[in-house]
Design an enzyme around this catalytic site. Sequence first.
Site, PDB file in Angstrom:
ATOM      1  N   GLN A  76      -4.942   1.618   8.852  1.00 43.93           N
ATOM      2  CA  GLN A  76      -6.096   0.745   8.642  1.00 43.93           C
ATOM      3  C   GLN A  76      -6.144  -0.446   9.588  1.00 43.93           C
ATOM      4  OE1 GLN A  76      -5.478   0.828   4.075  1.00 43.93           O
ATOM      5  NE2 GLN A  76      -7.665   0.647   4.311  1.00 43.93           N
ATOM      6  N   ARG A  83       3.577  -6.727   2.503  1.00 46.76           N
ATOM      7  CA  ARG A  83       3.660  -5.286   2.253  1.00 46.76           C
ATOM      8  C   ARG A  83       2.862  -4.566   3.337  1.00 46.76           C
ATOM      9  NH1 ARG A  83       0.023  -1.754  -0.807  1.00 46.76           N
ATOM     10  NH2 ARG A  83       1.141   0.103  -1.454  1.00 46.76           N
ATOM     11  N   HIS A 136       1.542   5.699   3.654  1.00 47.19           N
ATOM     12  CA  HIS A 136       0.210   5.258   3.234  1.00 47.19           C
ATOM     13  C   HIS A 136      -0.803   6.147   3.970  1.00 47.19           C
ATOM     14  CE1 HIS A 136      -2.039   1.579   1.477  1.00 47.19           C
ATOM     15  NE2 HIS A 136      -2.969   2.461   1.804  1.00 47.19           N
ATOM     16  N   ASN A 179       2.305   5.425  -1.269  1.00 44.17           N
ATOM     17  CA  ASN A 179       1.185   4.649  -1.779  1.00 44.17           C
ATOM     18  C   ASN A 179       0.172   5.583  -2.419  1.00 44.17           C
ATOM     19  OD1 ASN A 179      -0.578   2.147  -1.898  1.00 44.17           O
ATOM     20  ND2 ASN A 179      -1.932   3.562  -0.820  1.00 44.17           N
ATOM     21  N   GLU A 180      -0.063   5.433  -3.714  1.00 47.31           N
ATOM     22  CA  GLU A 180      -1.161   6.122  -4.407  1.00 47.31           C
ATOM     23  C   GLU A 180      -1.187   7.626  -4.181  1.00 47.31           C
ATOM     24  OE1 GLU A 180      -4.853   4.252  -3.386  1.00 47.31           O
ATOM     25  OE2 GLU A 180      -4.354   2.404  -4.397  1.00 47.31           O
ATOM     26  N   ASN A 207      -1.633  -0.654  -7.996  1.00 48.82           N
ATOM     27  CA  ASN A 207      -2.828  -1.052  -7.263  1.00 48.82           C
ATOM     28  C   ASN A 207      -3.981  -1.023  -8.250  1.00 48.82           C
ATOM     29  OD1 ASN A 207      -1.196  -1.089  -5.043  1.00 48.82           O
ATOM     30  ND2 ASN A 207      -2.138   0.673  -4.027  1.00 48.82           N
ATOM     31  N   TYR A 225      -8.005  -2.127  -9.064  1.00 46.25           N
ATOM     32  CA  TYR A 225      -9.301  -2.589  -8.558  1.00 46.25           C
ATOM     33  C   TYR A 225     -10.364  -2.699  -9.644  1.00 46.25           C
ATOM     34  CZ  TYR A 225      -7.383  -2.178  -3.918  1.00 46.25           C
ATOM     35  OH  TYR A 225      -6.607  -2.373  -2.807  1.00 46.25           O
ATOM     36  N   GLU A 234      -1.537  -4.141  -4.905  1.00 50.72           N
ATOM     37  CA  GLU A 234      -2.852  -4.330  -4.281  1.00 50.72           C
ATOM     38  C   GLU A 234      -3.831  -4.780  -5.345  1.00 50.72           C
ATOM     39  OE1 GLU A 234      -4.577  -0.962  -2.199  1.00 50.72           O
ATOM     40  OE2 GLU A 234      -2.695  -0.521  -1.195  1.00 50.72           O
ATOM     41  N   TRP A 249      -5.043  -7.488  -1.584  1.00 49.08           N
ATOM     42  CA  TRP A 249      -5.549  -6.521  -0.612  1.00 49.08           C
ATOM     43  C   TRP A 249      -6.879  -7.043  -0.115  1.00 49.08           C
ATOM     44  CZ3 TRP A 249      -3.534  -2.403   1.876  1.00 49.08           C
ATOM     45  CH2 TRP A 249      -4.426  -1.706   2.711  1.00 49.08           C
ATOM     46  N   GLU A 256     -11.661   0.839   6.283  1.00 45.48           N
ATOM     47  CA  GLU A 256     -11.668   1.176   4.868  1.00 45.48           C
ATOM     48  C   GLU A 256     -11.945   2.681   4.692  1.00 45.48           C
ATOM     49  OE1 GLU A 256     -10.567  -0.013   2.115  1.00 45.48           O
ATOM     50  OE2 GLU A 256     -11.537   1.495   0.860  1.00 45.48           O
ATOM     51  N   TRP A 257     -11.078   3.503   5.244  1.00 48.10           N
ATOM     52  CA  TRP A 257     -11.090   4.960   5.030  1.00 48.10           C
ATOM     53  C   TRP A 257     -12.480   5.557   5.233  1.00 48.10           C
ATOM     54  CZ3 TRP A 257      -6.313   5.790   5.895  1.00 48.10           C
ATOM     55  CH2 TRP A 257      -5.328   4.946   5.391  1.00 48.10           C
TER      56      TRP A 257
HETATM   57  C1  PNW Z   1      -6.609   1.824  -2.050  1.00 51.60           C
HETATM   58  N1  PNW Z   1     -10.820   5.499  -5.407  1.00 51.60           N
HETATM   59  O1  PNW Z   1      -7.375   2.983  -1.904  1.00 51.60           O
HETATM   60  C2  PNW Z   1      -5.697   1.897  -0.849  1.00 51.60           C
HETATM   61  O2  PNW Z   1      -4.321   1.797  -1.132  1.00 51.60           O
HETATM   62  C3  PNW Z   1      -6.106   1.017   0.284  1.00 51.60           C
HETATM   63  O3  PNW Z   1      -5.645   1.577   1.482  1.00 51.60           O
HETATM   64  C4  PNW Z   1      -7.598   0.796   0.267  1.00 51.60           C
HETATM   65  O4  PNW Z   1      -8.058   0.112   1.402  1.00 51.60           O
HETATM   66  C5  PNW Z   1      -7.940   0.043  -1.007  1.00 51.60           C
HETATM   67  O5  PNW Z   1      -7.463   0.743  -2.157  1.00 51.60           O
HETATM   68  C6  PNW Z   1      -9.415  -0.254  -1.197  1.00 51.60           C
HETATM   69  O6  PNW Z   1     -10.150   0.931  -1.335  1.00 51.60           O
HETATM   70  C7  PNW Z   1      -8.215   3.539  -2.826  1.00 51.60           C
HETATM   71  O7  PNW Z   1     -11.783   6.139  -4.918  1.00 51.60           O
HETATM   72  C8  PNW Z   1      -9.276   4.279  -2.321  1.00 51.60           C
HETATM   73  O8  PNW Z   1     -10.635   5.429  -6.643  1.00 51.60           O
HETATM   74  C9  PNW Z   1     -10.133   4.920  -3.167  1.00 51.60           C
HETATM   75  C10 PNW Z   1      -9.922   4.846  -4.546  1.00 51.60           C
HETATM   76  C11 PNW Z   1      -8.871   4.098  -5.058  1.00 51.60           C
HETATM   77  C12 PNW Z   1      -8.018   3.462  -4.187  1.00 51.60           C
END
Ligand code: PNW
Length: 455
Positions: free
Chosen positions: A17, A74, A118, A162-163, A297, A299, A358, A405, A412-413
């Site tokens: 990233q 991290r 990651h 990671n995840e 992590n 959100y 995160e 984060w 952002e993917w």
């Molecule tokens: C995490 N979802 O990703 C990652 O660890 C980070 O690299 C990323 O930038 C950050 O969260 C923000 O998106 C996710 O779709 C991506 O549920 C997608 C999901 C959850 C986490």
Amino acid sequence: MDNKPTFLWGVATSSYQIEGAVAEDGRSPSIWDTFSATPGTVLRGATGAVACDHYHRMPEDVALMAELGIDVYRFSIAWPRVQPGGSGPVNPAGIAFYDRLVDELLANDITPWVTLYHWDLPQELEDAGGWPNRDTAYRFADYAGLTYDALGDRVQQWTTMNEPWCSAMLGYVVGAHAPGRQDARAGMRAVHHLLLGHGLASQVIREKAAAQDRLDGLEVGITLNLGVATPASDSAEDKAAARWEDGLSNRLYLDPLLRGEYPADIATKVAELGSPLPVQDGDLAVIAQPVDVLGINYYSSRLVRSTPVGDNGWPTPEAVDRDVERTAMGWEVTPEALTDLLLRLEREYPGPDWYITENGAAYDDQPDANGYVDDTDRTNYLRSHIDAALAARAQGVNLKGYFAWSLMDNFEWAFGYDRRFGIVRVDYETQQRTPKRSARYYADRIAAHKANEAG
Ligand code: PNW
């Protein structure tokens, strides 16, 4: 007197990233190079080829962290830099970057916290079957050992994965992330092999540390993206939908890691659906290595209801909108659920040190002429979530730290550069970094917390 802080404050990033420099110093392509180069996968055709150019600006970025007053950083290591192609000896030019990074952090009094994976799997390993192929777990343990050999004299915090939910579900089932496959059977194989890779890598790291008398202070663990799924009604169907979502996203990882067994409801159901977890004798004992640190992590959380099953027979819980603020990702802002989640983890899975590895938010930033962003929305998000985390801690949860984060806006993917999570703005034309209001807030909050703890 022991003046080690009892609660650690950090920022987080990941290699693909932020680094760019995808073809330098012997790095081989990863699945994200391949995926992002495929039309229609990432918004506006963005790739991580340049990203934040962190590979060339690392000292400047460490200086930024030092100004914020953080304790710990991290970051993740790019497997295709350290071991191009995913097998064979270490690539000296590739590991040299992380060697310099670790030294730069230590010189600035910042503790390095390494994540080994990651999401940037060497493309060669995907060509050989990727995570659905059991051998990838053994390749990962080998890479973990090489990396520990190079950095273990200075790094004590090691996160394996990671995840894994994102790698398995978004990568192999949904196809929204690299490698972009849509195959539930492959996805469940990936789940098991990611967890197996975690266990094998944990063993390798502990064995190497023990052989060099470095177990004291060593912390090995994994980071999961965990959420809260609340049933939208009291109906049996909605409760079952929420239980399924919790099973597939939380318990499928927590149970094998911390209890040594897969959740029976989920394992049985996915097997019935033709996607069994490919467990071999002894695997669960490997997966259930002691977890010193369980990273979370967090959100958002969801209110869910049941819907008719899809064509493939899989339950498909659906989110019900609540009347709450949303971020630019469309994710509901639900800090209270973070307190609930932490209390539940401590109650149902006691043992590890918990860290929020995160937490943060994307918003539609509007920079002024100097590149400054007055992001009261992100500032409020951080404030409410830090409050929620500390509230759980005050109620007895063994929470040891919090990472925002992210340090800076980055790739952002699937959303490319269109979603900004940074507390520092990046101007992608000039690569100029400008701390946002949220960065000032975070620095002040850290300083206030430390003053309080000291006094
Ligand atoms: C995490 N979802 O990703 C990652 O660890 C980070 O690299 C990323 O930038 C950050 O969260 C923000 O998106 C996710 O779709 C991506 O549920 C997608 C999901 C959850 C986490």
